[in-house]
Motif scaffolding. Structure first.
Motif, PDB file in Angstrom:
ATOM      1  N   GLU A 159      -6.663  -4.727  -0.973  1.00 53.46           N
ATOM      2  CA  GLU A 159      -5.090  -4.334  -0.476  1.00 53.46           C
ATOM      3  C   GLU A 159      -4.904  -4.826   0.803  1.00 53.46           C
ATOM      4  OE1 GLU A 159      -4.933  -0.071  -1.189  1.00 53.46           O
ATOM      5  OE2 GLU A 159      -5.954   0.274   0.421  1.00 53.46           O
ATOM      6  N   PRO A 162      -1.007   1.355  -5.228  1.00 53.02           N
ATOM      7  CA  PRO A 162      -2.193   1.413  -5.211  1.00 53.02           C
ATOM      8  C   PRO A 162      -2.862   2.420  -6.221  1.00 53.02           C
ATOM      9  CG  PRO A 162      -1.406   1.682  -3.026  1.00 53.02           C
ATOM     10  CD  PRO A 162      -0.379   1.767  -3.966  1.00 53.02           C
ATOM     11  N   LYS A 208       0.810  -1.153  -0.043  1.00 57.41           N
ATOM     12  CA  LYS A 208      -0.110   0.111   0.084  1.00 57.41           C
ATOM     13  C   LYS A 208       1.032   1.189   0.122  1.00 57.41           C
ATOM     14  CE  LYS A 208      -2.673  -1.237   3.521  1.00 57.41           C
ATOM     15  NZ  LYS A 208      -3.758  -1.173   4.519  1.00 57.41           N
TER      16      LYS A 208
END
Length: 512
Positions: A445, A425, A420
């Motif tokens: 995620e 992302p 992340k």
């Protein structure tokens, strides 16, 4: 693992992963009524789309309608449901439980069949590659003994059902020493008939209200619209009318999860043909519908036809497509030659002339009908039962995976940034925002990549892509296959075309 235990795991899995919930769950549920969760509704809709497109997209002479659940009460008088839509029921005096007599007897027949299959399985294990199953079935005394009992019971049961001899049905239950599953006793009442239709009232005042019924099948909505569709669509025989919709039956013996419910959904098609050609079309639709099922890739050995010996009052031929569930071969679809009974009855009760004028022969006649009727919920259950698997992995781990046909899977693609941070992302969201217009995608995620893979395996997602640091440099992602767990690098630009080829309904329809 026993098949009964497997089925319990499937039922538990359906609730844990958002496929099926007991209705009104916070109030401890309502018997034989279920809600479809976030994954279940997607799978269910995909099944319905697969059926709908196989009918109206692949056949120029089949169109669809959506008729109302509420219908004029005379419809059900004409169709015979008011007088003849009954189940034979029997009570156990000790447990106070009510059962369908025919189901108790059919379960007993299935027990004889299971004993035969166990004998064959033991012999197969004992003799190995040299095992000749056909010869063993023909020569084994134990198989012969169980087959004789099974055939004698089946013959007696068929005769009783054809004559609707309620006293004989009870006598069969007593002679076979069938016990109540709850009390374990044979303290049975007489068998009696029970109408399955739900009644309600329509009208603004109690005095002015009239009794109507929740439809027990969707077929009658098609029959009463025959003239409307035929004339407005300028349809020429042979042609069909398809419909997907809810139906309601006050099942006393509702069991086996969503296999038998009080509120369920049907996919029905009524195919109107010239009298005298109906049995030819009946055979054709049997094969067409079986091909639809087999295209899912569940294995030909899991399907069989069961031709009816006891025909409904309106039919001159009937056959079921049965699928091998964890609790035996069970009906998922019926194909029936309904003759001209329905249209003739509605013409009689309505006073309307319901016929077809054939311009080629210059004659008018009441069409005959071939019906294909499949329960959405039963189809859903068969898909879940075949797809649920527990696999041993290297290192001793186990994964639970739903090997759903990719075209039916609720989610087609899971998009996962490896971490992340570092812009991954953002890149994952960019890919997601492009593909979500073409497939049902999920962004994930949270947790390690391994846990995320297992989560997607459990809901049947056929493909996952991982966006890693190399993605930012080479424009490629890692594509993981659910069934094989193999991974390959794929260019982002190629993703849509690659996935469409594997997950679209078109790819499934082309196999029929």
């Amino acid at each position: 693992m026993a098949q009964e235990d497997v089925f319990k795991k499937i039922v538990s899995h359906c609730k844990e992963y958002g496929f099926v919930f007991p209705s009104s769950d916070i109030y401890d549920g309502l018997g034989a009524v279920y809600d479809y969760g976030q994954n279940g509704v997607e799978l269910k809709n995909n099944i319905k789309q697969y059926w709908w497109q196989s009918m109206v997209l692949l056949h120029e002479n089949i169109v669809g309608i959506d008729s109302a659940i509420f219908m004029h009460p005379t419809v059900w008088k004409a169709s015979g449901h008011v007088d003849a839509f009954n189940d034979p029921l029997i009570d156990n005096r000790d447990s106070k439980k009510r059962y369908r007599a025919d189901v108790l007897i059919e379960d007993q027949i299935a027990k004889y069949e299971e004993k035969i299959e166990k004998e064959v399985a033991k012999a197969r294990k004992r003799f190995g590659d040299s095992f000749d199953e056909a010869q063993y079935r023909a020569t084994s005394p134990r198989v012969a003994e169980q087959q004789k009992k099974r055939d004698a019971l089946h013959e007696r049961y068929s005769q009783a059902m054809n004559a609707m001899d309620l006293a004989e049905l009870k006598q069969i239950i007593l002679d076979e020493e069938i016990v109540c599953p709850i009390s374990g006793t044979r303290n049975w009442t007489d068998v009696r008939q029970f109408n399955l239709m739900f009644k309600t009232e329509v009208g603004s005042t109690a005095d002015g209200a009239s009794t109507i019924y929740l439809r027990p099948e969707t077929a009658q909505g098609i029959f009463v619209n025959y003239l409307n569709v035929q004339k407005t669509g300028r349809m020429k025989i042979p042609f069909g009318i398809a419909q997907i919709g809810k139906a309601f039956r006050n099942e006393i013996v509702a069991r086996q999860f969503i296999f038998r419910m009080r509120e369920f959904e049907q996919m029905e098609m009524q195919f109107f043909v010239k009298p005298g050609t109906e049995l030819e079309w009946f055979d054709k639709w049997k094969q067409t519908r079986l091909a639809w099922h087999k295209a899912l890739g569940f294995g030909d050995e899991n399907y069989r036809f069961h031709d009816h010996e006891k025909l409904a009052h309106y039919a001159n031929a009937a056959s079921d497509i049965e699928f091998h569930m964890p609790f035996g071969f069970k009906e998922v679809e019926g194909i029936h030659s309904r003759t001209n009974f329905d249209l003739s009855q509605h013409a009689k009760f309505s006073g309307r002339k319901i016929e077809y004028f054939d311009p080629e022969t210059n004659e008018s006649y009441t069409p005959y009908v071939i019906e294909t009727s499949i329960g959405v919920d039963r189809m859903f259950l068969s898909v879940m039962c075949h797809s649920y698997q527990e696999e041993k992995l290297e290192g001793g781990d186990t994964r639970v995976v739903l090997k759903l046909p990719a075209a039916l899977a609720p989610t087609k693609l899971a998009v996962m940034p490896l971490v992340k941070k570092d812009g991954l992302p953002e890149k994952a969201r960019e890919i997601m925002d492009d593909l979500k217009f073409h497939f049902n995608c999920k962004y994930d995620e949270k947790d390690s990549i391994g846990k995320r893979y297992r989560r997607q395996d459990a809901v049947g997602t056929p493909f996952c892509i991982t966006i890693d640091h190399d993605t930012l440099q080479d424009g490629c992602v890692t594509l993981r296959d659910r069934d094989t767990m193999e991974q390959q690098r794929v260019a982002i630009a190629d993703l849509r075309g690659l996935l469409e080829e594997r997950v679209s309904l078109t790819s499934l329809l082309k196999k029929i």
